[in-house]
Design a protein around this motif. Structure first.
Motif, short mmCIF file in Angstrom:
data_model
loop_
_atom_site.label_atom_id
_atom_site.label_comp_id
_atom_site.label_asym_id
_atom_site.label_seq_id
_atom_site.Cartn_x
_atom_site.Cartn_y
_atom_site.Cartn_z
N PHE B 19 20.15 -3.15 5.76
CA PHE B 19 19.86 -1.47 6.13
C PHE B 19 20.92 -0.47 5.87
N ALA B 20 21.71 -1.17 6.52
CA ALA B 20 23.02 0.39 6.63
C ALA B 20 23.12 0.82 5.47
N LYS B 21 22.92 0.30 4.59
CA LYS B 21 23.87 0.37 2.91
C LYS B 21 22.47 1.67 2.71
N GLU B 22 21.00 1.03 2.91
CA GLU B 22 20.27 2.30 1.96
C GLU B 22 20.48 2.81 2.72
N ASN B 23 20.15 3.45 4.59
CA ASN B 23 20.66 4.19 5.43
C ASN B 23 21.47 4.81 5.68
N LEU B 24 22.47 4.59 4.82
CA LEU B 24 23.66 5.48 5.45
C LEU B 24 24.53 6.50 4.15
N SER B 25 23.60 5.44 2.84
CA SER B 25 24.03 7.01 1.97
C SER B 25 24.86 8.11 2.13
N PRO B 26 26.09 8.37 1.05
CA PRO B 26 26.30 9.76 1.38
C PRO B 26 25.26 11.23 1.40
#
Lengths: 443, 387
Positions: B19-26
């Motif tokens: 979830f973090a990877k998907e929603n916290l990209s630069p």
């Protein structure tokens, strides 16, 4: 009169972008979300007998993340501490061994070793097939902590049983195990590690001793320094250079050209001395060929030794904290126990912080020995570095908080000060291990 | 002794990470609706108020899941899970436990939806560490309480719509913990004056709050009159290991190491200087010690054993590090450290460090000074006499 910041209501009056900046402000300058509950925690700390509501959600009971002792570990600890209470006589406590000559000290420690042996408490980490208890690394740590906390002296051959035997088990051939282990197990042989030389430098760089090949074996001429129990040991693990690698040999005191002696040491139960090698022949049978990459084997041996020493340190520093805390409760000055005064209670609280933090770091290192060897170097470095500084402080504060009586030979606290002095450089001091932490951390 | 997670816990960790990877990209972080989207998504996941019971809109997360969620979010440098910090941390839990049905309906959804901020009226000028002696007076008058007195160090008072307030309704109790009453007070009530206090770092997030004949309806009483002290303690299973704090500290260490690698100090790279290396390594070691201490506390909590004073150990470490990081950075930066807002020449925000040197009191003093923590350890754990 009501005076508000222009935006009273965060989400209603600020744009979301501003909200984020605001939260970042909180995060950076004021408090992070987790810190924000400090006030609440603080209040909760002061609430006497806080009622826990029935609505409290029960937590999963299946989690494996468990830093308490397992039932088996707790049983092991209980069994050994009960045994120590029943079997460690006053005359054999470390405190009673002060002022003895090396021979007298040896005799007293021999007596204690026999007592340990009779109880089945020697070679705890050895596999059962070699006469040990097959204890885990964690249990070995518990064993050392309990031993030291009880004020027991080292058995004559603590190092031999804790590290020399296991080294032979790891690196030796079956023939070598048959030849060396029984006498180490029954105490007729006393083993020790001869790792350091004049440079007092741990690791391959500290090893200048070089073997000259001869008939499949080696000739050794040189000296090892700071060898624990050098004067009484009969069997030495000696690493030296040969063929571009580090080679481990078992050298016996009876071999021609081998000389050894102990020095008087600050901690009288931790004798150290020199091993001299004058054209000593190491036969192929005495080379521990299972070392493979000798430098790696040496690195692991040094880490295991540092973990063992750290375990001893934590047992000792916890005991020093306990003795000093008790003294602070008993000693009356200005009409009250001195432990009432913050000048006394705060250093005691700091001791507790240091002991518990050292213990956490140690337990993780001990867990890594078997479960996560790739993390062992860093975990060991952190544990030994932190404990070295902590024990130094605890040794000094322990004596100081006792006042003049702490300076007397009669009171035990001075033994822990001396032990802290021995422990600081043993298998790497704080500087050495913090530098390892830095290097392993990539800076 | 074991440091492994169960398969279920591993799966939850993977879910949070993904979830973090998907929603916290630069790219996502730069998009205009980033925070709004983030809040909406984590709300849908029920990760806002994750430890609250599901019946009140929370996630019903267990202790271990809370640790995983907080740790992963901290590692990912995620925005907060909900903006109403104090509401989520303790006002909401207190309302869940002690509130009336009307109070729950009125306040809980707004907290979860980040509608507005709550502030906390605890400390008073004469009563900071000795909080239970508080004197802010509330007198019952018909269907209202009338409040007179003063609070101080009230964080974000200027930004808050509501306050959870501790008052004294009985001045004649044998025990100072009795006679305290908890009220929920709207900040624009007539008679409240907020005076922001400027701190030494230049910010003014805390304030003095004055109450002059402020009238609060009786329906805003939280818990029983005179039993307000109990309300300050949430009985929700709240993860308290401090492990997520460790993730933040690890980031701070990384920034400090970066600074050391890019800063020349006394003629050579700071990261090559033995004394600097040792201080960095010591900070690293203390952070790891905190993580492992936290796991030991967590173990106790998971086993249902009471957990209170041990957490003072990590608060003392936290206090040391809060000061040490700033001082270490300043030493490395030398004279340049004195410029506020200096140019960033190293890839590291240098202005961060002067700020850090001035703002540590919020961490070190807020919630109990180090000496208070030492008293707690000495008296509650070591059994030394109270002074």
């Amino acid at each position: 009169m009501v005076s508000h910041h222009p935006s009273v209501n965060l989400a209603l009056h600020l744009t979301l972008h501003e909200s984020l900046r605001f939260i970042n402000l909180l995060d950076g300058i004021f408090l992070t979300p987790s810190e924000a509950c400090y006030y609440n925690r603080q209040a909760s700390l002061r609430l006497r007998a806080a009622p826990r509501a029935a609505s409290c959600r029960t937590t999963k009971e299946v989690s494996l993340v468990d830093l308490s002792l397992s039932p088996a570990e707790a049983a092991f600890q209980q069994e050994f501490s009960t045994w120590l209470k029943a079997n460690l006589p006053e005359s054999q406590r470390a405190a009673s061994l002060q002022g003895l000559s090396e021979e007298e000290g040896l005799k007293a420690r021999r007596d204690w070793e026999r007592t340990l042996g009779a109880g089945g408490w020697l070679g705890v980490s050895w596999p059962k097939e070699y006469g040990g208890r097959g204890a885990t690394a964690m249990e070995q740590v518990i064993y050392l902590e309990e031993l030291l906390a009880a004020g027991a002296p080292n058995a004559v051959d603590a190092l031999g049983r804790g590290l020399v035997g296991p080294t032979i088990i790891d690196l030796g051939s079956d023939e070598q195990k048959q030849r060396f282990l029984p006498s180490l197990a029954d105490g007729t042989a006393i083993g020790t590690l001869a790792l350091l030389e004049d440079s007092d430098l741990l690791g391959p760089d500290g090893i200048a001793l070089t073997g000259a090949e001869e008939g499949g074996g080696y000739r050794l001429t040189g000296a090892k320094r700071f060898v624990h129990d050098a004067g009484v040991a009969t069997l030495f693990i000696v690493p030296f250079r040969a063929g571009g690698d580090i080679v481990f040999a078992v050298v016996q005191s009876s071999t021609e050209g081998v000389g050894s002696r102990s020095h008087h040491t600050m901690d009288e139960t931790k004798r150290m001395g020199d091993l001299t090698l004058d054209n000593v022949l190491v036969t192929p049978d005495d080379v521990l060929a299972g070392a493979g990459d000798g430098a790696s084997a040496l690195a692991r041996l040094l880490d295991l030794a540092a973990v063992a020493v750290t375990a001893e340190m934590i047992g000792a520093m916890d005991r020093a904290r306990e003795i000093t805390t008790q003294y602070a409760k008993d000693r009356i000055q200005f009409g009250a126990p001195i432990g009432k005064y913050q000048g006394v209670k705060h250093p005691l609280a700091e001791m507790y912080v240091d002991v518990e933090t050292s213990r956490s770091l140690l337990y993780y290192a001990a867990w890594c020995v078997q479960e996560k060897p790739q993390d062992l170097p860093l975990a060991t470095a952190r544990a030994k570095a932190y404990a070295s500084e902590a024990f130094t402080r605890i040794g000094i504060d322990g004596v100081q908080l006792h006042g003049a009586i702490g300076f007397t030979a009669e009171y035990d606290i001075q033994l822990y000060l001396k032990r802290s002095k021995w422990a600081l450089p043993a298998f790497g001091d704080a500087e050495f291990h913090y530098e390892r932490v830095a290097s392993l951390g990539g800076y | 002794m074991d440091f492994k997670l169960t398969p279920d816990e591993e799966a939850f960790r993977d879910e949070v990470r993904a979830f973090a990877k998907e929603n916290l990209s630069p790219e996502a972080r730069k998009s205009p609706g980033f925070l709004a989207n983030w809040l909406k998504k984590v709300r849908e996941k029920r990760w806002v108020g994750f430890n609250w019971p599901e019946a009140y809109g929370g996630g019903g997360g267990g202790i271990m899941e809370q640790v995983i969620l907080k740790e992963e979010m901290a590692k990912a440098g995620a925005p907060p899970l909900g903006l109403c910090l104090m509401g989520l941390q303790w006002v909401g839990p207190a309302i869940i436990e002690y509130g009336t049905e009307e109070q729950k309906q009125k306040f809980l959804p707004d907290i979860l939806d980040s509608k507005y901020q709550w502030c906390t009226g605890y400390s008073e000028p004469g009563f900071g560490s000795d909080l239970a002696s508080l004197q802010c007076k509330a007198v019952r008058d018909g269907d209202e309480y009338v409040i007179n007195g003063q609070k101080i160090w009230t964080s974000i008072a200027s930004w808050s719509k509501w306050m959870i307030l501790l008052t004294r309704t009985d001045f004649n109790t044998a025990d100072k913990h009795d006679g305290i009453t908890c009220l929920l007070v709207e900040m624009d009530s007539p008679g409240i004056e907020v005076r922001p206090i400027k701190n030494m770092a230049g910010g003014s997030l805390f304030a003095e709050v004055f109450f002059e004949n402020v009238r609060v309806p009786v329906e805003n009483l939280l818990g029983d009159e005179g039993k307000g002290w109990a309300v300050t303690v949430s009985a929700l299973a709240h993860e308290r290991s401090g492990i997520s704090e460790v993730a933040g500290l690890v980031r701070q260490l990384e920034k400090t190491v970066e600074l050391a690698k890019h800063t020349r100090h006394n003629g050579r790279r700071a990261s090559e200087q033995p004394s600097i290396r040792r201080r960095l390594a010591k900070a690293d070691t203390i952070i790891e010690g905190m993580r492992l201490n936290g796991q030991r506390f967590l173990t106790k909590q998971l086993k249902g054993e009471p957990l209170s004073s041990e957490t003072s150990i990590n608060k003392l470490h936290r206090a040391f590090l809060a000061i040490e990081f700033g001082d270490l950075a300043l030493e490395m930066l030398g004279n340049a450290s004195q410029y506020l807002g200096s140019e960033d020449t190293s890839g590291v925000d240098q202005n961060l460090w002067p700020n850090g040197v001035l703002d540590w009191p919020t961490v070190v003093i807020g919630g109990g000074t180090p000496n208070i923590q030492r008293n707690i350890i000495a008296e509650r754990i070591l059994g030394l006499p109270k002074d």
